[in-house]
Motif scaffolding. Sequence first.
Motif, short mmCIF file in Angstrom:
data_model
loop_
_atom_site.label_atom_id
_atom_site.label_comp_id
_atom_site.label_asym_id
_atom_site.label_seq_id
_atom_site.Cartn_x
_atom_site.Cartn_y
_atom_site.Cartn_z
N ALA A 71 0.84 -1.20 0.00
CA ALA A 71 0.00 0.00 0.00
C ALA A 71 0.87 1.25 0.00
O ALA A 71 0.60 2.21 -0.74
N VAL A 72 1.92 1.25 0.82
CA VAL A 72 2.83 2.39 0.86
C VAL A 72 3.55 2.53 -0.48
O VAL A 72 3.66 3.63 -1.03
N GLU A 73 4.02 1.43 -1.03
CA GLU A 73 4.72 1.47 -2.31
C GLU A 73 3.80 1.98 -3.43
O GLU A 73 4.22 2.77 -4.28
N PHE A 74 2.54 1.54 -3.43
CA PHE A 74 1.58 2.03 -4.43
C PHE A 74 1.41 3.54 -4.29
O PHE A 74 1.38 4.28 -5.28
N ALA A 75 1.27 4.02 -3.05
CA ALA A 75 1.07 5.46 -2.83
C ALA A 75 2.29 6.25 -3.28
O ALA A 75 2.15 7.28 -3.96
N SER A 131 -3.21 5.04 -8.20
CA SER A 131 -4.51 5.46 -7.69
C SER A 131 -5.57 4.50 -8.22
O SER A 131 -5.41 3.91 -9.29
N GLY A 132 -6.62 4.33 -7.48
CA GLY A 132 -7.71 3.47 -7.93
C GLY A 132 -7.40 1.99 -7.81
O GLY A 132 -8.07 1.16 -8.43
N VAL A 133 -6.38 1.65 -7.00
CA VAL A 133 -6.03 0.25 -6.78
C VAL A 133 -5.83 0.01 -5.29
O VAL A 133 -5.64 0.95 -4.52
N MET A 134 -5.88 -1.24 -4.92
CA MET A 134 -5.57 -1.64 -3.56
C MET A 134 -4.73 -2.91 -3.62
O MET A 134 -4.84 -3.69 -4.57
N PRO A 135 -3.87 -3.12 -2.61
CA PRO A 135 -3.11 -4.37 -2.61
C PRO A 135 -4.04 -5.54 -2.29
O PRO A 135 -4.93 -5.43 -1.45
N ALA A 179 -5.11 -4.64 -7.18
CA ALA A 179 -6.48 -4.94 -7.60
C ALA A 179 -7.19 -3.63 -7.90
O ALA A 179 -7.19 -2.72 -7.07
N SER A 180 -7.78 -3.53 -9.05
CA SER A 180 -8.49 -2.32 -9.45
C SER A 180 -9.73 -2.13 -8.58
O SER A 180 -10.56 -3.04 -8.46
#
Length: 144
Positions: free
Chosen positions: A45-49, A54-58, A75-76
């Motif tokens: 989650a931190v790496e995605f941020a 945006s618009g995704v979740m681990p 995951a979208s």
Amino acid sequence: MITNLISTRFGYRCHWAVPDYLQRSARHIASETDLHQAYAVGRAAVEFAIAGKSGVMPAIRRISDAPYRWDIIAASLSEVANQERLLPADFIGADGFGVTAAARRYLAPLIVGEAYPPFNNGLPDYVKLRNVAAPKKLNTEFAV
């Protein structure tokens, strides 16, 4: 029902909680798999941020059952938000309450290994956060 009886008969205000919430937040009985997956999801989650995703979740994706292997994917949200994913029918026992051997085989790797938190004088000794505010990056204020 008990809360209602206490409220109506004795006039006391009552609150009740469903035990499943307590079980899901009971870190002291987390499995080693729980612990590894929780840290991996948080890290992702931190790496995605940081990457500006945006618009995704681990999400945890099971790669194989034997040996149990998994990874984290993005995951979208448009595909998973407000969606219900039911257990396969063959996981629920004929009585509607128990689980089948198929469910046990699927769930078994998720409960492997003990991962007790460190204890101090009988209480879990959790990390203490510093609670340092991150520097502001936006130049605009949000109206509530």
